[in-house]
Design a protein around this motif. Structure first.
Motif, PDB file in Angstrom:
ATOM      1  N   GLY A 117     -42.888  20.635 -10.022  1.00  6.90           N
ATOM      2  CA  GLY A 117     -43.957  20.066 -10.716  1.00  6.90           C
ATOM      3  C   GLY A 117     -43.312  19.910 -12.165  1.00  6.90           C
ATOM      4  N   GLN A 118     -42.741  21.005 -12.631  1.00  6.51           N
ATOM      5  CA  GLN A 118     -42.373  20.725 -13.945  1.00  6.51           C
ATOM      6  C   GLN A 118     -40.801  19.290 -14.066  1.00  6.51           C
ATOM      7  N   HIS A 119     -39.949  20.056 -12.727  1.00  2.00           N
ATOM      8  CA  HIS A 119     -38.610  19.099 -12.490  1.00  2.00           C
ATOM      9  C   HIS A 119     -38.866  17.548 -12.419  1.00  2.00           C
TER      10      HIS A 119
ATOM     11  N   MET B 281     -49.286  21.015 -17.748  1.00  2.00           N
ATOM     12  CA  MET B 281     -47.508  21.329 -17.325  1.00  2.00           C
ATOM     13  C   MET B 281     -46.929  21.525 -18.004  1.00  2.00           C
ATOM     14  N   LYS B 282     -45.486  21.861 -18.221  1.00  4.56           N
ATOM     15  CA  LYS B 282     -44.234  21.190 -19.033  1.00  4.56           C
ATOM     16  C   LYS B 282     -43.556  20.539 -18.287  1.00  4.56           C
ATOM     17  N   TYR B 283     -42.398  19.613 -19.587  1.00  4.69           N
ATOM     18  CA  TYR B 283     -41.241  19.123 -18.562  1.00  4.69           C
ATOM     19  C   TYR B 283     -39.919  19.680 -19.534  1.00  4.69           C
TER      20      TYR B 283
ATOM     21  N   ASN C  12     -35.825  37.840 -20.370  1.00  5.65           N
ATOM     22  CA  ASN C  12     -37.082  36.952 -22.029  1.00  5.65           C
ATOM     23  C   ASN C  12     -37.763  36.211 -20.535  1.00  5.65           C
ATOM     24  N   SER C  13     -37.159  36.317 -19.467  1.00  4.71           N
ATOM     25  CA  SER C  13     -37.559  34.778 -17.940  1.00  4.71           C
ATOM     26  C   SER C  13     -38.579  35.731 -17.144  1.00  4.71           C
ATOM     27  N   PRO C  14     -39.673  35.279 -17.386  1.00  4.86           N
ATOM     28  CA  PRO C  14     -41.155  36.086 -16.895  1.00  4.86           C
ATOM     29  C   PRO C  14     -41.139  35.861 -14.756  1.00  4.86           C
TER      30      PRO C  14
ATOM     31  N   ILE D 239     -35.738  31.980  -4.620  1.00  9.25           N
ATOM     32  CA  ILE D 239     -35.956  29.616  -5.227  1.00  9.25           C
ATOM     33  C   ILE D 239     -35.139  29.228  -5.605  1.00  9.25           C
ATOM     34  N   LYS D 240     -34.827  30.297  -6.702  1.00  6.40           N
ATOM     35  CA  LYS D 240     -33.270  30.612  -7.504  1.00  6.40           C
ATOM     36  C   LYS D 240     -32.444  31.685  -6.732  1.00  6.40           C
ATOM     37  N   ARG D 241     -31.225  31.135  -7.384  1.00  6.06           N
ATOM     38  CA  ARG D 241     -30.096  31.212  -6.626  1.00  6.06           C
ATOM     39  C   ARG D 241     -29.553  32.320  -7.987  1.00  6.06           C
TER      40      ARG D 241
ATOM     41  N   SER E  69     -29.872  33.653 -11.858  1.00  7.33           N
ATOM     42  CA  SER E  69     -30.437  33.911 -13.562  1.00  7.33           C
ATOM     43  C   SER E  69     -30.283  32.343 -14.369  1.00  7.33           C
ATOM     44  N   ASN E  70     -31.082  32.562 -15.599  1.00  2.00           N
ATOM     45  CA  ASN E  70     -30.861  31.309 -16.235  1.00  2.00           C
ATOM     46  C   ASN E  70     -29.219  31.457 -17.164  1.00  2.00           C
ATOM     47  N   ASP E  71     -29.100  33.105 -17.368  1.00  5.70           N
ATOM     48  CA  ASP E  71     -27.797  33.089 -18.053  1.00  5.70           C
ATOM     49  C   ASP E  71     -26.675  32.505 -17.745  1.00  5.70           C
TER      50      ASP E  71
HETATM   51  N1  FAQ Z   1     -38.250  23.167 -20.964  1.00  4.92           N
HETATM   52  O1  FAQ Z   1     -39.499  31.991 -16.643  1.00  4.92           O
HETATM   53  P1  FAQ Z   1     -38.546  31.220 -16.821  1.00  4.92           P
HETATM   54  C1  FAQ Z   1     -33.033  16.613 -15.914  1.00  4.92           C
HETATM   55  C2  FAQ Z   1     -40.949  27.955 -19.426  1.00  4.92           C
HETATM   56  S1  FAQ Z   1     -33.643  17.569 -14.617  1.00  4.92           S
HETATM   57  C3  FAQ Z   1     -38.899  23.049 -20.561  1.00  4.92           C
HETATM   58  O2  FAQ Z   1     -37.339  31.707 -16.835  1.00  4.92           O
HETATM   59  P2  FAQ Z   1     -38.195  29.892 -14.570  1.00  4.92           P
HETATM   60  C4  FAQ Z   1     -32.101  15.086 -14.799  1.00  4.92           C
HETATM   61  C5  FAQ Z   1     -40.522  28.231 -17.839  1.00  4.92           C
HETATM   62  O3  FAQ Z   1     -40.687  26.616 -17.284  1.00  4.92           O
HETATM   63  C6  FAQ Z   1     -34.211  18.972 -15.864  1.00  4.92           C
HETATM   64  N2  FAQ Z   1     -39.630  25.008 -20.176  1.00  4.92           N
HETATM   65  O4  FAQ Z   1     -39.118  30.370 -15.964  1.00  4.92           O
HETATM   66  C7  FAQ Z   1     -32.671  13.965 -15.882  1.00  4.92           C
HETATM   67  C8  FAQ Z   1     -41.913  28.769 -18.079  1.00  4.92           C
HETATM   68  O5  FAQ Z   1     -42.984  28.584 -18.266  1.00  4.92           O
HETATM   69  P3  FAQ Z   1     -44.030  28.337 -17.535  1.00  4.92           P
HETATM   70  C9  FAQ Z   1     -35.586  19.715 -15.654  1.00  4.92           C
HETATM   71  C10 FAQ Z   1     -39.026  25.361 -20.497  1.00  4.92           C
HETATM   72  O6  FAQ Z   1     -39.021  28.948 -13.996  1.00  4.92           O
HETATM   73  C11 FAQ Z   1     -31.065  14.234 -17.255  1.00  4.92           C
HETATM   74  C12 FAQ Z   1     -41.352  29.418 -19.162  1.00  4.92           C
HETATM   75  O7  FAQ Z   1     -40.814  29.297 -20.232  1.00  4.92           O
HETATM   76  N3  FAQ Z   1     -34.758  20.707 -14.609  1.00  4.92           N
HETATM   77  O8  FAQ Z   1     -32.551  16.862 -16.777  1.00  4.92           O
HETATM   78  C13 FAQ Z   1     -37.547  25.418 -20.102  1.00  4.92           C
HETATM   79  O9  FAQ Z   1     -37.834  31.002 -13.432  1.00  4.92           O
HETATM   80  C14 FAQ Z   1     -30.726  13.303 -17.971  1.00  4.92           C
HETATM   81  C15 FAQ Z   1     -39.965  31.433 -19.111  1.00  4.92           C
HETATM   82  O10 FAQ Z   1     -38.899  30.724 -17.942  1.00  4.92           O
HETATM   83  C16 FAQ Z   1     -35.428  21.317 -13.496  1.00  4.92           C
HETATM   84  O11 FAQ Z   1     -36.709  21.887 -14.183  1.00  4.92           O
HETATM   85  C17 FAQ Z   1     -37.134  24.333 -20.471  1.00  4.92           C
HETATM   86  N4  FAQ Z   1     -35.844  24.176 -20.471  1.00  4.92           N
HETATM   87  O12 FAQ Z   1     -36.905  29.313 -15.156  1.00  4.92           O
HETATM   88  C18 FAQ Z   1     -32.822  13.391 -15.934  1.00  4.92           C
HETATM   89  C19 FAQ Z   1     -34.472  22.410 -12.865  1.00  4.92           C
HETATM   90  N5  FAQ Z   1     -37.279  26.717 -19.929  1.00  4.92           N
HETATM   91  O13 FAQ Z   1     -43.764  27.358 -16.237  1.00  4.92           O
HETATM   92  C20 FAQ Z   1     -32.987  11.975 -17.385  1.00  4.92           C
HETATM   93  C21 FAQ Z   1     -35.521  22.873 -11.925  1.00  4.92           C
HETATM   94  C22 FAQ Z   1     -38.087  27.847 -19.252  1.00  4.92           C
HETATM   95  O14 FAQ Z   1     -44.665  29.788 -17.085  1.00  4.92           O
HETATM   96  C23 FAQ Z   1     -31.532  12.241 -17.787  1.00  4.92           C
HETATM   97  N6  FAQ Z   1     -35.874  24.510 -13.072  1.00  4.92           N
HETATM   98  N7  FAQ Z   1     -39.332  27.133 -19.284  1.00  4.92           N
HETATM   99  O15 FAQ Z   1     -45.838  27.912 -17.826  1.00  4.92           O
HETATM  100  C24 FAQ Z   1     -35.124  25.310 -12.993  1.00  4.92           C
HETATM  101  O16 FAQ Z   1     -34.766  25.825 -12.575  1.00  4.92           O
HETATM  102  C25 FAQ Z   1     -36.102  26.463 -13.790  1.00  4.92           C
HETATM  103  O17 FAQ Z   1     -37.329  25.746 -13.427  1.00  4.92           O
HETATM  104  C26 FAQ Z   1     -36.291  27.071 -15.128  1.00  4.92           C
HETATM  105  C27 FAQ Z   1     -36.764  27.860 -15.556  1.00  4.92           C
HETATM  106  C28 FAQ Z   1     -34.675  27.987 -15.107  1.00  4.92           C
HETATM  107  C29 FAQ Z   1     -35.856  25.735 -16.044  1.00  4.92           C
END
Ligand code: FAQ
Length: 314
Positions: free
Chosen positions: A37-39, A103-105, A202-204, A214-216, A218-220
Protein backbone atom coordinates in the motif's frame (compact mmCIF):
# COMPACT_ATOMS: atom_id res chain seq x y z
CA UNK A 1 -4.25 -24.66 11.38
CA UNK A 2 -0.93 -26.32 12.30
CA UNK A 3 -0.63 -27.95 8.87
CA UNK A 4 -1.39 -24.65 7.17
CA UNK A 5 1.35 -22.91 9.13
CA UNK A 6 3.79 -25.71 8.34
CA UNK A 7 2.91 -25.60 4.64
CA UNK A 8 3.43 -21.84 4.63
CA UNK A 9 6.84 -22.11 6.33
CA UNK A 10 7.89 -24.86 3.96
CA UNK A 11 6.88 -22.81 0.92
CA UNK A 12 8.93 -19.86 2.25
CA UNK A 13 11.96 -22.09 2.89
CA UNK A 14 11.71 -23.62 -0.58
CA UNK A 15 11.20 -20.28 -2.35
CA UNK A 16 7.72 -21.25 -3.58
CA UNK A 17 5.69 -18.06 -3.95
CA UNK A 18 2.68 -17.52 -1.72
CA UNK A 19 -0.43 -16.90 -3.81
CA UNK A 20 -3.68 -15.11 -2.85
CA UNK A 21 -5.63 -18.33 -2.23
CA UNK A 22 -2.91 -19.90 -0.05
CA UNK A 23 -3.18 -19.77 3.72
CA UNK A 24 -0.88 -17.16 5.24
CA UNK A 25 -0.31 -15.82 8.77
CA UNK A 26 -2.40 -12.74 9.50
CA UNK A 27 0.76 -10.75 10.34
CA UNK A 28 2.28 -11.66 6.94
CA UNK A 29 -0.87 -10.38 5.21
CA UNK A 30 -0.85 -7.17 7.28
CA UNK A 31 2.85 -6.52 6.62
CA UNK A 32 2.33 -6.94 2.90
CA UNK A 33 -0.70 -4.65 2.83
CA UNK A 34 1.35 -2.03 4.71
CA UNK A 35 4.36 -2.28 2.39
CA UNK A 36 2.51 -2.72 -0.93
CA UNK A 37 0.00 0.00 0.00
CA UNK A 38 2.81 2.40 0.93
CA UNK A 39 4.62 1.50 -2.27
CA UNK A 40 1.47 2.14 -4.36
CA UNK A 41 0.88 5.48 -2.62
CA UNK A 42 4.52 6.44 -3.36
CA UNK A 43 4.01 5.87 -7.06
CA UNK A 44 0.82 7.97 -7.08
CA UNK A 45 2.16 10.82 -4.91
CA UNK A 46 5.43 10.49 -6.85
CA UNK A 47 3.65 11.81 -9.94
CA UNK A 48 3.32 15.25 -8.32
CA UNK A 49 6.91 16.63 -8.12
CA UNK A 50 7.62 15.79 -11.77
CA UNK A 51 4.07 16.49 -12.99
CA UNK A 52 4.71 20.02 -11.74
CA UNK A 53 7.16 20.48 -14.68
CA UNK A 54 5.11 19.04 -17.57
CA UNK A 55 3.96 22.49 -18.70
CA UNK A 56 7.48 23.90 -18.29
CA UNK A 57 9.61 21.17 -19.90
CA UNK A 58 12.36 22.83 -21.98
CA UNK A 59 11.55 21.10 -25.31
CA UNK A 60 8.70 19.20 -26.93
CA UNK A 61 10.77 16.00 -26.75
CA UNK A 62 11.37 16.43 -23.01
CA UNK A 63 7.67 17.15 -22.48
CA UNK A 64 6.61 13.99 -24.34
CA UNK A 65 9.10 11.85 -22.38
CA UNK A 66 8.04 13.36 -19.06
CA UNK A 67 4.34 12.89 -19.82
CA UNK A 68 4.98 9.21 -20.60
CA UNK A 69 7.06 8.75 -17.44
CA UNK A 70 4.45 10.32 -15.16
CA UNK A 71 1.79 8.17 -16.80
CA UNK A 72 3.94 5.07 -16.17
CA UNK A 73 4.05 5.94 -12.46
CA UNK A 74 0.23 6.04 -12.39
CA UNK A 75 0.21 2.55 -13.93
CA UNK A 76 2.66 1.31 -11.27
CA UNK A 77 0.41 2.66 -8.54
CA UNK A 78 -2.56 0.81 -10.02
CA UNK A 79 -0.70 -2.54 -10.29
CA UNK A 80 0.33 -2.17 -6.66
CA UNK A 81 -3.17 -1.29 -5.43
CA UNK A 82 -4.43 -4.37 -7.32
CA UNK A 83 -1.74 -6.50 -5.63
CA UNK A 84 -2.85 -5.16 -2.23
CA UNK A 85 -6.49 -5.97 -3.12
CA UNK A 86 -5.54 -9.64 -3.65
CA UNK A 87 -4.75 -9.64 0.10
CA UNK A 88 -8.20 -8.30 0.98
CA UNK A 89 -7.26 -4.61 1.20
CA UNK A 90 -9.84 -2.09 0.05
CA UNK A 91 -8.63 0.65 -2.30
CA UNK A 92 -10.98 3.35 -0.95
CA UNK A 93 -9.89 2.52 2.58
CA UNK A 94 -6.20 2.77 1.63
CA UNK A 95 -6.83 6.14 0.00
CA UNK A 96 -8.76 7.43 3.03
CA UNK A 97 -5.87 6.34 5.28
CA UNK A 98 -3.32 8.07 3.06
CA UNK A 99 -5.26 11.33 3.14
CA UNK A 100 -5.78 11.08 6.91
CA UNK A 101 -2.00 10.55 7.39
CA UNK A 102 -2.50 6.97 8.65
CA UNK A 103 -0.61 5.38 5.74
CA UNK A 104 2.84 6.43 4.62
CA UNK A 105 4.43 7.06 1.22
CA UNK A 106 8.09 7.50 0.32
CA UNK A 107 9.86 10.36 2.10
CA UNK A 108 11.49 11.46 -1.17
CA UNK A 109 8.31 12.94 -2.62
CA UNK A 110 8.08 15.53 0.13
CA UNK A 111 10.89 17.57 -1.42
CA UNK A 112 10.20 20.33 -3.98
CA UNK A 113 11.33 20.37 -7.62
CA UNK A 114 12.82 23.85 -7.83
CA UNK A 115 14.40 23.63 -11.29
CA UNK A 116 14.29 21.49 -14.43
CA UNK A 117 17.49 19.80 -13.23
CA UNK A 118 15.53 18.45 -10.22
CA UNK A 119 13.29 16.58 -12.68
CA UNK A 120 16.39 15.05 -14.30
CA UNK A 121 17.76 14.21 -10.83
CA UNK A 122 14.51 12.45 -9.89
CA UNK A 123 14.66 10.30 -13.03
CA UNK A 124 18.31 9.46 -12.47
CA UNK A 125 18.68 9.26 -8.68
CA UNK A 126 15.16 8.53 -7.40
CA UNK A 127 14.27 6.00 -10.09
CA UNK A 128 17.82 4.64 -9.72
CA UNK A 129 17.26 4.08 -5.98
CA UNK A 130 13.77 2.68 -6.61
CA UNK A 131 15.23 0.13 -9.07
CA UNK A 132 17.85 -1.13 -6.61
CA UNK A 133 15.08 -1.77 -4.09
CA UNK A 134 12.61 -3.15 -6.63
CA UNK A 135 14.98 -5.56 -8.41
CA UNK A 136 15.34 -7.26 -5.02
CA UNK A 137 11.53 -7.28 -4.67
CA UNK A 138 11.16 -9.21 -7.97
CA UNK A 139 12.01 -12.25 -5.79
CA UNK A 140 9.76 -11.30 -2.89
CA UNK A 141 7.76 -14.21 -1.47
CA UNK A 142 4.26 -12.96 -2.37
CA UNK A 143 3.52 -13.86 -6.01
CA UNK A 144 1.37 -10.90 -7.17
CA UNK A 145 3.84 -8.37 -5.67
CA UNK A 146 6.85 -10.11 -7.26
CA UNK A 147 5.19 -10.22 -10.69
CA UNK A 148 4.15 -6.56 -10.50
CA UNK A 149 7.77 -5.69 -9.70
CA UNK A 150 9.13 -7.45 -12.80
CA UNK A 151 7.02 -5.26 -15.03
CA UNK A 152 7.62 -2.09 -13.04
CA UNK A 153 11.41 -2.58 -13.09
CA UNK A 154 11.47 -2.66 -16.89
CA UNK A 155 9.79 0.75 -17.01
CA UNK A 156 11.88 2.19 -14.17
CA UNK A 157 15.07 1.25 -16.03
CA UNK A 158 13.96 3.39 -18.93
CA UNK A 159 13.13 6.22 -16.50
CA UNK A 160 16.57 6.03 -14.93
CA UNK A 161 18.33 6.18 -18.29
CA UNK A 162 16.29 9.13 -19.52
CA UNK A 163 17.06 10.94 -16.23
CA UNK A 164 20.78 10.29 -16.65
CA UNK A 165 20.66 11.47 -20.26
CA UNK A 166 18.83 14.69 -19.29
CA UNK A 167 21.40 15.25 -16.53
CA UNK A 168 24.28 14.59 -18.94
CA UNK A 169 22.99 17.26 -21.28
CA UNK A 170 22.91 19.80 -18.45
CA UNK A 171 26.32 18.74 -17.11
CA UNK A 172 27.83 19.20 -20.58
CA UNK A 173 25.98 22.46 -21.22
CA UNK A 174 26.72 26.06 -20.27
CA UNK A 175 28.35 26.81 -16.88
CA UNK A 176 24.91 27.88 -15.62
CA UNK A 177 23.36 24.59 -16.73
CA UNK A 178 26.17 22.61 -15.11
CA UNK A 179 25.66 24.54 -11.87
CA UNK A 180 21.93 23.79 -12.05
CA UNK A 181 22.77 20.08 -12.38
CA UNK A 182 25.15 20.26 -9.39
CA UNK A 183 22.54 22.07 -7.27
CA UNK A 184 20.03 19.31 -8.05
CA UNK A 185 22.53 16.62 -7.00
CA UNK A 186 23.20 18.58 -3.81
CA UNK A 187 19.48 18.72 -3.06
CA UNK A 188 18.54 15.13 -4.00
CA UNK A 189 21.60 13.04 -2.99
CA UNK A 190 20.83 12.68 0.72
CA UNK A 191 17.03 12.32 0.36
CA UNK A 192 17.72 9.55 -2.22
CA UNK A 193 19.84 7.68 0.37
CA UNK A 194 16.99 8.05 2.88
CA UNK A 195 14.60 6.24 0.52
CA UNK A 196 16.05 2.90 1.71
CA UNK A 197 14.71 3.49 5.22
CA UNK A 198 16.41 3.62 8.63
CA UNK A 199 19.71 1.85 9.38
CA UNK A 200 19.34 -1.88 9.96
CA UNK A 201 19.73 -1.57 13.74
CA UNK A 202 16.83 0.89 13.79
CA UNK A 203 14.45 -0.84 11.37
CA UNK A 204 11.65 -2.49 13.39
CA UNK A 205 10.09 -4.39 10.47
CA UNK A 206 13.23 -5.81 8.87
CA UNK A 207 13.90 -9.00 10.88
CA UNK A 208 10.42 -10.46 10.32
CA UNK A 209 10.20 -9.26 6.70
CA UNK A 210 13.59 -10.87 5.95
CA UNK A 211 12.49 -14.13 7.66
CA UNK A 212 9.36 -14.19 5.48
CA UNK A 213 11.49 -13.28 2.44
CA UNK A 214 9.32 -10.24 1.76
CA UNK A 215 12.62 -8.34 1.91
CA UNK A 216 15.63 -10.12 0.39
CA UNK A 217 18.23 -7.54 1.37
CA UNK A 218 18.42 -5.19 4.33
CA UNK A 219 17.96 -1.41 4.09
CA UNK A 220 21.71 -0.80 4.55
CA UNK A 221 22.72 -3.44 2.00
CA UNK A 222 20.51 -1.86 -0.66
CA UNK A 223 21.65 1.67 0.22
CA UNK A 224 25.30 0.55 -0.17
CA UNK A 225 24.50 -1.01 -3.55
CA UNK A 226 22.94 2.27 -4.70
CA UNK A 227 25.95 4.32 -3.56
CA UNK A 228 28.39 1.91 -5.26
CA UNK A 229 26.38 2.05 -8.51
CA UNK A 230 25.82 5.79 -8.52
CA UNK A 231 29.04 7.50 -7.37
CA UNK A 232 30.88 6.52 -10.60
CA UNK A 233 27.98 7.99 -12.58
CA UNK A 234 28.23 11.31 -10.69
CA UNK A 235 31.96 11.40 -11.43
CA UNK A 236 31.37 10.53 -15.08
CA UNK A 237 29.11 13.57 -15.33
CA UNK A 238 31.91 15.76 -13.94
CA UNK A 239 29.82 16.53 -10.85
CA UNK A 240 30.53 16.01 -7.16
CA UNK A 241 28.75 14.18 -4.35
CA UNK A 242 27.81 16.52 -1.46
CA UNK A 243 29.53 14.34 1.14
CA UNK A 244 32.99 15.23 2.47
CA UNK A 245 33.37 11.82 4.04
CA UNK A 246 32.77 9.87 0.84
CA UNK A 247 35.74 7.72 -0.20
CA UNK A 248 36.44 4.41 -1.89
CA UNK A 249 37.70 1.64 0.38
CA UNK A 250 40.15 -0.44 -1.69
CA UNK A 251 39.93 -3.35 0.74
CA UNK A 252 36.16 -3.77 0.79
CA UNK A 253 35.59 -2.55 -2.77
CA UNK A 254 32.82 -0.24 -1.51
CA UNK A 255 32.32 3.50 -1.16
CA UNK A 256 32.10 4.62 2.46
CA UNK A 257 29.86 7.59 3.11
CA UNK A 258 28.93 10.07 5.83
CA UNK A 259 26.11 9.94 8.36
CA UNK A 260 22.58 10.49 7.07
CA UNK A 261 20.58 13.19 8.82
CA UNK A 262 18.11 10.84 10.52
CA UNK A 263 16.43 13.67 12.36
CA UNK A 264 15.40 15.09 8.98
CA UNK A 265 14.25 11.65 7.75
CA UNK A 266 12.03 10.99 10.79
CA UNK A 267 10.58 14.50 10.63
CA UNK A 268 9.69 14.01 6.96
CA UNK A 269 7.98 10.65 7.53
CA UNK A 270 6.10 12.18 10.48
CA UNK A 271 4.53 14.69 8.06
CA UNK A 272 6.89 17.63 8.68
CA UNK A 273 8.82 17.71 5.38
CA UNK A 274 8.86 20.74 3.07
CA UNK A 275 5.97 19.52 0.87
CA UNK A 276 3.97 16.97 2.93
CA UNK A 277 0.95 19.25 3.31
CA UNK A 278 0.96 20.25 -0.38
CA UNK A 279 1.18 16.60 -1.52
CA UNK A 280 -1.69 15.43 0.68
CA UNK A 281 -3.83 18.44 -0.26
CA UNK A 282 -3.30 17.65 -3.98
CA UNK A 283 -4.22 14.00 -3.40
CA UNK A 284 -7.33 14.93 -1.38
CA UNK A 285 -8.48 17.32 -4.11
CA UNK A 286 -8.05 14.64 -6.81
CA UNK A 287 -9.78 11.98 -4.69
CA UNK A 288 -12.76 14.18 -3.82
CA UNK A 289 -12.97 15.60 -7.36
CA UNK A 290 -13.06 12.10 -8.84
CA UNK A 291 -15.85 10.85 -6.53
CA UNK A 292 -18.61 11.34 -9.11
CA UNK A 293 -16.62 9.34 -11.70
CA UNK A 294 -16.16 6.40 -9.33
CA UNK A 295 -19.85 6.50 -8.35
CA UNK A 296 -21.01 6.63 -11.97
CA UNK A 297 -18.70 3.76 -12.92
CA UNK A 298 -20.04 1.68 -10.00
CA UNK A 299 -23.69 2.33 -11.01
CA UNK A 300 -22.86 1.43 -14.63
CA UNK A 301 -21.13 -1.80 -13.55
CA UNK A 302 -24.11 -2.75 -11.36
CA UNK A 303 -26.53 -2.17 -14.26
CA UNK A 304 -24.39 -4.26 -16.61
CA UNK A 305 -24.29 -7.08 -14.06
CA UNK A 306 -28.08 -6.94 -13.52
CA UNK A 307 -28.67 -7.04 -17.29
CA UNK A 308 -26.40 -10.07 -17.68
CA UNK A 309 -28.15 -11.88 -14.83
CA UNK A 310 -31.62 -11.20 -16.26
CA UNK A 311 -30.40 -12.55 -19.64
CA UNK A 312 -29.18 -15.73 -17.92
CA UNK A 313 -32.56 -16.22 -16.15
CA UNK A 314 -34.43 -15.71 -19.45
N1 FAQ B 1 9.71 6.86 3.39
O1 FAQ B 1 11.21 -1.01 9.59
P1 FAQ B 1 11.45 -0.20 8.35
C1 FAQ B 1 9.45 5.12 -6.42
C2 FAQ B 1 8.98 3.74 7.35
S1 FAQ B 1 8.84 3.99 -5.40
C3 FAQ B 1 8.65 6.79 4.21
O2 FAQ B 1 12.79 -0.28 7.74
P2 FAQ B 1 10.24 -1.55 6.09
C4 FAQ B 1 9.05 5.06 -7.89
C5 FAQ B 1 8.43 2.31 7.27
O3 FAQ B 1 7.26 2.27 6.49
C6 FAQ B 1 9.47 4.42 -3.80
N2 FAQ B 1 8.58 5.88 5.22
O4 FAQ B 1 10.28 -0.51 7.30
C7 FAQ B 1 8.99 6.43 -8.41
C8 FAQ B 1 8.18 2.01 8.73
O5 FAQ B 1 6.99 2.66 9.15
P3 FAQ B 1 5.61 1.81 9.44
C9 FAQ B 1 8.79 3.63 -2.78
C10 FAQ B 1 9.61 5.03 5.35
O6 FAQ B 1 8.90 -1.48 5.50
C11 FAQ B 1 10.14 7.07 -8.84
C12 FAQ B 1 9.30 2.76 9.43
O7 FAQ B 1 9.75 3.76 8.55
N3 FAQ B 1 9.34 2.30 -2.74
O8 FAQ B 1 10.20 5.89 -5.97
C13 FAQ B 1 10.73 5.06 4.51
O9 FAQ B 1 10.72 -2.89 6.54
C14 FAQ B 1 10.10 8.37 -9.38
C15 FAQ B 1 10.44 1.83 9.82
O10 FAQ B 1 11.14 1.34 8.66
C16 FAQ B 1 8.87 1.39 -1.89
O11 FAQ B 1 7.95 1.64 -1.14
C17 FAQ B 1 10.75 6.04 3.50
N4 FAQ B 1 11.79 6.16 2.66
O12 FAQ B 1 11.31 -0.99 5.05
C18 FAQ B 1 7.78 7.09 -8.53
C19 FAQ B 1 9.55 0.05 -1.94
N5 FAQ B 1 11.59 4.10 4.92
O13 FAQ B 1 5.10 1.36 8.11
C20 FAQ B 1 7.72 8.39 -9.05
C21 FAQ B 1 8.86 -0.99 -1.12
C22 FAQ B 1 11.02 3.50 5.98
O14 FAQ B 1 6.00 0.64 10.31
C23 FAQ B 1 8.87 9.02 -9.49
N6 FAQ B 1 9.08 -0.78 0.30
N7 FAQ B 1 9.85 4.06 6.23
O15 FAQ B 1 4.71 2.81 10.09
C24 FAQ B 1 10.17 -1.26 0.95
O16 FAQ B 1 11.05 -1.88 0.39
C25 FAQ B 1 10.22 -1.03 2.44
O17 FAQ B 1 8.93 -0.71 2.89
C26 FAQ B 1 11.23 0.07 2.87
C27 FAQ B 1 11.12 0.27 4.40
C28 FAQ B 1 12.63 -0.35 2.55
C29 FAQ B 1 10.91 1.42 2.21
Amino acid sequence: MKNHAEDFEQAIQQDITIEPKNWMPEAYRKTLIRQIGQHGHSEIIGMLPEGNWITRAPTLKRKAVLLAKVQDEAGHGLYLYSAAETLGADRDDMMDKLIAGRMKYSSIFNYPTLSWADVAAIGWLVDGAAIVNQVALCRTSYGPYARAMVRICKEESFHQRQGFEAMMQLANGTPEQKQMAQDAVNRYWWPALMMFGPNDDNSPNSAQSMAWKIKRFSNDELRQKFVDNTVPQVLQLGLTVPDEKLHFNEETGHYEFGEINWEEFFAVIAGKGPCNQERIDARRKAWEGGKWVRESAAVYAQKQQAQQQSKKVA
